[in-house]
Design a protein around this motif. Structure first.
Motif, PDB file in Angstrom:
ATOM      1  N   VAL A  38      31.014  51.673  67.760  1.00 15.02           N
ATOM      2  CA  VAL A  38      32.346  51.394  68.289  1.00 15.02           C
ATOM      3  C   VAL A  38      33.301  52.314  67.547  1.00 15.02           C
ATOM      4  CG1 VAL A  38      34.170  49.648  68.490  1.00 15.02           C
ATOM      5  CG2 VAL A  38      31.785  48.953  68.656  1.00 15.02           C
ATOM      6  N   THR A  39      34.250  52.913  68.263  1.00 23.60           N
ATOM      7  CA  THR A  39      35.294  53.699  67.624  1.00 23.60           C
ATOM      8  C   THR A  39      36.501  52.798  67.414  1.00 23.60           C
ATOM      9  OG1 THR A  39      34.517  55.730  68.662  1.00 23.60           O
ATOM     10  CG2 THR A  39      36.773  55.739  67.823  1.00 23.60           C
ATOM     11  N   LEU A  40      36.988  52.765  66.171  1.00 26.91           N
ATOM     12  CA  LEU A  40      38.110  51.901  65.823  1.00 26.91           C
ATOM     13  C   LEU A  40      39.347  52.735  65.515  1.00 26.91           C
ATOM     14  CD1 LEU A  40      36.279  49.537  63.294  1.00 26.91           C
ATOM     15  CD2 LEU A  40      36.681  49.131  65.730  1.00 26.91           C
ATOM     16  N   CYS A  41      40.434  52.452  66.214  1.00 30.97           N
ATOM     17  CA  CYS A  41      41.708  53.103  65.905  1.00 30.97           C
ATOM     18  C   CYS A  41      42.383  52.428  64.717  1.00 30.97           C
ATOM     19  CB  CYS A  41      42.624  53.063  67.122  1.00 30.97           C
ATOM     20  SG  CYS A  41      41.967  54.027  68.496  1.00 30.97           S
ATOM     21  N   ALA A  42      42.050  51.163  64.500  1.00 30.22           N
ATOM     22  CA  ALA A  42      42.583  50.405  63.367  1.00 30.22           C
ATOM     23  C   ALA A  42      41.490  49.465  62.876  1.00 30.22           C
ATOM     24  CB  ALA A  42      43.818  49.613  63.785  1.00 30.22           C
ATOM     25  N   LEU A  43      41.465  49.225  61.572  1.00 29.35           N
ATOM     26  CA  LEU A  43      40.483  48.313  60.995  1.00 29.35           C
ATOM     27  C   LEU A  43      40.886  46.862  61.239  1.00 29.35           C
ATOM     28  CD1 LEU A  43      39.869  50.143  57.609  1.00 29.35           C
ATOM     29  CD2 LEU A  43      38.349  50.072  59.602  1.00 29.35           C
ATOM     30  N   GLY A  44      39.900  46.007  61.365  1.00 25.07           N
ATOM     31  CA  GLY A  44      40.138  44.580  61.547  1.00 25.07           C
ATOM     32  C   GLY A  44      38.810  43.847  61.529  1.00 25.07           C
ATOM     33  N   SER A  45      38.878  42.563  61.632  1.00 29.55           N
ATOM     34  CA  SER A  45      37.676  41.731  61.599  1.00 29.55           C
ATOM     35  C   SER A  45      36.806  41.970  62.824  1.00 29.55           C
ATOM     36  CB  SER A  45      38.076  40.253  61.541  1.00 29.55           C
ATOM     37  OG  SER A  45      36.930  39.435  61.601  1.00 29.55           O
ATOM     38  N   THR A  75      39.506  70.555  38.260  1.00 32.10           N
ATOM     39  CA  THR A  75      38.493  70.118  37.295  1.00 32.10           C
ATOM     40  C   THR A  75      38.837  68.780  36.645  1.00 32.10           C
ATOM     41  OG1 THR A  75      39.534  71.465  35.595  1.00 32.10           O
ATOM     42  CG2 THR A  75      37.663  72.432  36.761  1.00 32.10           C
ATOM     43  N   ASN A  76      40.104  68.463  36.488  1.00 27.73           N
ATOM     44  CA  ASN A  76      40.474  67.193  35.863  1.00 27.73           C
ATOM     45  C   ASN A  76      40.904  66.136  36.891  1.00 27.73           C
ATOM     46  OD1 ASN A  76      42.909  68.406  36.539  1.00 27.73           O
ATOM     47  ND2 ASN A  76      43.974  67.651  34.734  1.00 27.73           N
ATOM     48  N   ALA A  77      40.603  66.388  38.160  1.00 28.83           N
ATOM     49  CA  ALA A  77      40.994  65.446  39.217  1.00 28.83           C
ATOM     50  C   ALA A  77      40.106  64.205  39.180  1.00 28.83           C
ATOM     51  CB  ALA A  77      40.877  66.117  40.579  1.00 28.83           C
ATOM     52  N   CYS A  78      40.681  63.086  39.582  1.00 31.53           N
ATOM     53  CA  CYS A  78      39.891  61.872  39.764  1.00 31.53           C
ATOM     54  C   CYS A  78      40.297  61.243  41.096  1.00 31.53           C
ATOM     55  CB  CYS A  78      40.046  60.900  38.600  1.00 31.53           C
ATOM     56  SG  CYS A  78      41.702  60.318  38.320  1.00 31.53           S
ATOM     57  N   PHE A  79      39.311  60.642  41.735  1.00 30.84           N
ATOM     58  CA  PHE A  79      39.503  60.067  43.061  1.00 30.84           C
ATOM     59  C   PHE A  79      38.973  58.641  43.052  1.00 30.84           C
ATOM     60  CE2 PHE A  79      39.118  64.586  43.479  1.00 30.84           C
ATOM     61  CZ  PHE A  79      40.114  64.926  44.385  1.00 30.84           C
ATOM     62  N   GLU A  80      39.812  57.721  43.490  1.00 29.26           N
ATOM     63  CA  GLU A  80      39.417  56.328  43.581  1.00 29.26           C
ATOM     64  C   GLU A  80      39.577  55.889  45.031  1.00 29.26           C
ATOM     65  OE1 GLU A  80      40.286  52.631  40.810  1.00 29.26           O
ATOM     66  OE2 GLU A  80      42.003  53.044  42.115  1.00 29.26           O
ATOM     67  N   LEU A  81      38.559  55.226  45.542  1.00 25.45           N
ATOM     68  CA  LEU A  81      38.609  54.683  46.890  1.00 25.45           C
ATOM     69  C   LEU A  81      39.080  53.238  46.799  1.00 25.45           C
ATOM     70  CD1 LEU A  81      37.984  55.099  49.913  1.00 25.45           C
ATOM     71  CD2 LEU A  81      35.710  54.162  49.430  1.00 25.45           C
ATOM     72  N   ASP A  82      40.128  52.923  47.535  1.00 24.18           N
ATOM     73  CA  ASP A  82      40.659  51.558  47.598  1.00 24.18           C
ATOM     74  C   ASP A  82      40.395  51.044  49.008  1.00 24.18           C
ATOM     75  OD1 ASP A  82      42.140  49.217  47.748  1.00 24.18           O
ATOM     76  OD2 ASP A  82      43.918  50.076  46.794  1.00 24.18           O
ATOM     77  N   LEU A  83      39.488  50.066  49.131  1.00 20.91           N
ATOM     78  CA  LEU A  83      39.104  49.562  50.444  1.00 20.91           C
ATOM     79  C   LEU A  83      40.055  48.501  50.987  1.00 20.91           C
ATOM     80  CD1 LEU A  83      35.238  49.263  49.989  1.00 20.91           C
ATOM     81  CD2 LEU A  83      36.521  51.079  51.150  1.00 20.91           C
ATOM     82  N   LEU A 164      35.311  45.328  57.268  1.00 17.91           N
ATOM     83  CA  LEU A 164      36.254  46.116  56.469  1.00 17.91           C
ATOM     84  C   LEU A 164      37.628  45.944  57.107  1.00 17.91           C
ATOM     85  CD1 LEU A 164      36.853  48.190  54.237  1.00 17.91           C
ATOM     86  CD2 LEU A 164      36.135  49.985  55.829  1.00 17.91           C
ATOM     87  N   LEU A 165      38.514  45.232  56.420  1.00 12.82           N
ATOM     88  CA  LEU A 165      39.820  44.910  56.980  1.00 12.82           C
ATOM     89  C   LEU A 165      40.913  45.872  56.517  1.00 12.82           C
ATOM     90  CD1 LEU A 165      39.628  41.033  56.641  1.00 12.82           C
ATOM     91  CD2 LEU A 165      38.749  42.488  58.454  1.00 12.82           C
ATOM     92  N   GLY A 166      40.681  46.537  55.369  1.00 11.20           N
ATOM     93  CA  GLY A 166      41.615  47.538  54.880  1.00 11.20           C
ATOM     94  C   GLY A 166      42.909  46.956  54.369  1.00 11.20           C
ATOM     95  N   PRO A 167      43.948  47.783  54.247  1.00  7.03           N
ATOM     96  CA  PRO A 167      43.953  49.204  54.548  1.00  7.03           C
ATOM     97  C   PRO A 167      43.156  49.996  53.506  1.00  7.03           C
ATOM     98  CG  PRO A 167      46.025  48.602  53.535  1.00  7.03           C
ATOM     99  CD  PRO A 167      45.246  47.329  53.714  1.00  7.03           C
ATOM    100  N   VAL A 168      42.531  51.082  53.967  1.00  6.08           N
ATOM    101  CA  VAL A 168      41.726  51.928  53.093  1.00  6.08           C
ATOM    102  C   VAL A 168      42.553  53.146  52.700  1.00  6.08           C
ATOM    103  CG1 VAL A 168      39.631  53.317  52.899  1.00  6.08           C
ATOM    104  CG2 VAL A 168      39.588  51.156  54.161  1.00  6.08           C
TER     105      VAL A 168
END
Length: 177
Positions: A38-45, A75-83, A164-168
């Motif tokens: 399924v393609t989702l334009c927005a996250l939801g239940s 080189t000193n970058a950090c990335f955090e994923l917030d679900l 995944l309800l997000g926002p991500v």
């Protein structure tokens, strides 16, 4: 001033938060009454998707994927994923690398070691409880049920939010040394 007594001055930039709002692809396993993708334009239940009653009651693991691009990775970058909000457990992969599982708020994970300049692929496997499928099956004749339990939700029980309800968002910053 460090533990060695040496004073240093560091120049930093404020971290940036980039919402991942492009379309997501949601994939369900075969045999549980949900569409393959399924393609989702927005996250939801899952319970709120415009799908069949059986698909809305899906219980198990489904996979969300989205592509995102990074111009450069310092080189000193950090990335955090917030679900954001997850119902119930999420395992994260970036560019095929398994990075970990989160099961309680805040649903965040360091993904620095797997991101690269250019195109990146994020996959989030979300696993729900069996409640919704048990509730759905309670309304079916015994011969048509896919799940059984000694004591479960009653026929007509309201479904619980799942997925995944997000926002991500991708939180980008820098490590100070």
């Amino acid at each position: 001033t460090g533990s060695d007594g040496v004073a240093r001055t560091l120049e930093t930039r404020a971290p940036r938060k980039v919402p991942l709002t492009e379309a997501w692809t949601l994939s369900f396993p075969k045999g549980w009454g949900a569409p393959e993708t399924v393609t989702l334009c927005a996250l939801g239940s899952w319970t709120d998707l415009k799908l069949s009653a059986e698909a809305a009651a899906f219980s198990g693991t489904a996979t969300y994927t989205i592509a995102f691009a990074l111009e450069a990775v310092e080189t000193n970058a950090c990335f955090e994923l917030d679900l954001g909000r997850v119902e119930m457990i999420a395992s994260i992969r970036v560019n095929g690398a398994a990075l970990g599982t989160v099961w309680a708020p805040p649903y965040r994970l360091d993904i620095t070691r797997a991101v690269k300049p250019g195109a990146n692929l994020l996959a989030v496997d979300v696993t729900s409880t069996w409640f919704n499928r048990l509730a759905y099956d309670a309304g079916l004749p015994e011969g048509e049920r896919k799940t059984w339990t000694i004591a479960g939700p009653a026929k007509g029980a309201a479904l619980q939010a799942s997925g995944l309800l997000g926002p991500v968002a991708l939180r980008m910053g820098q490590r100070l040394r």
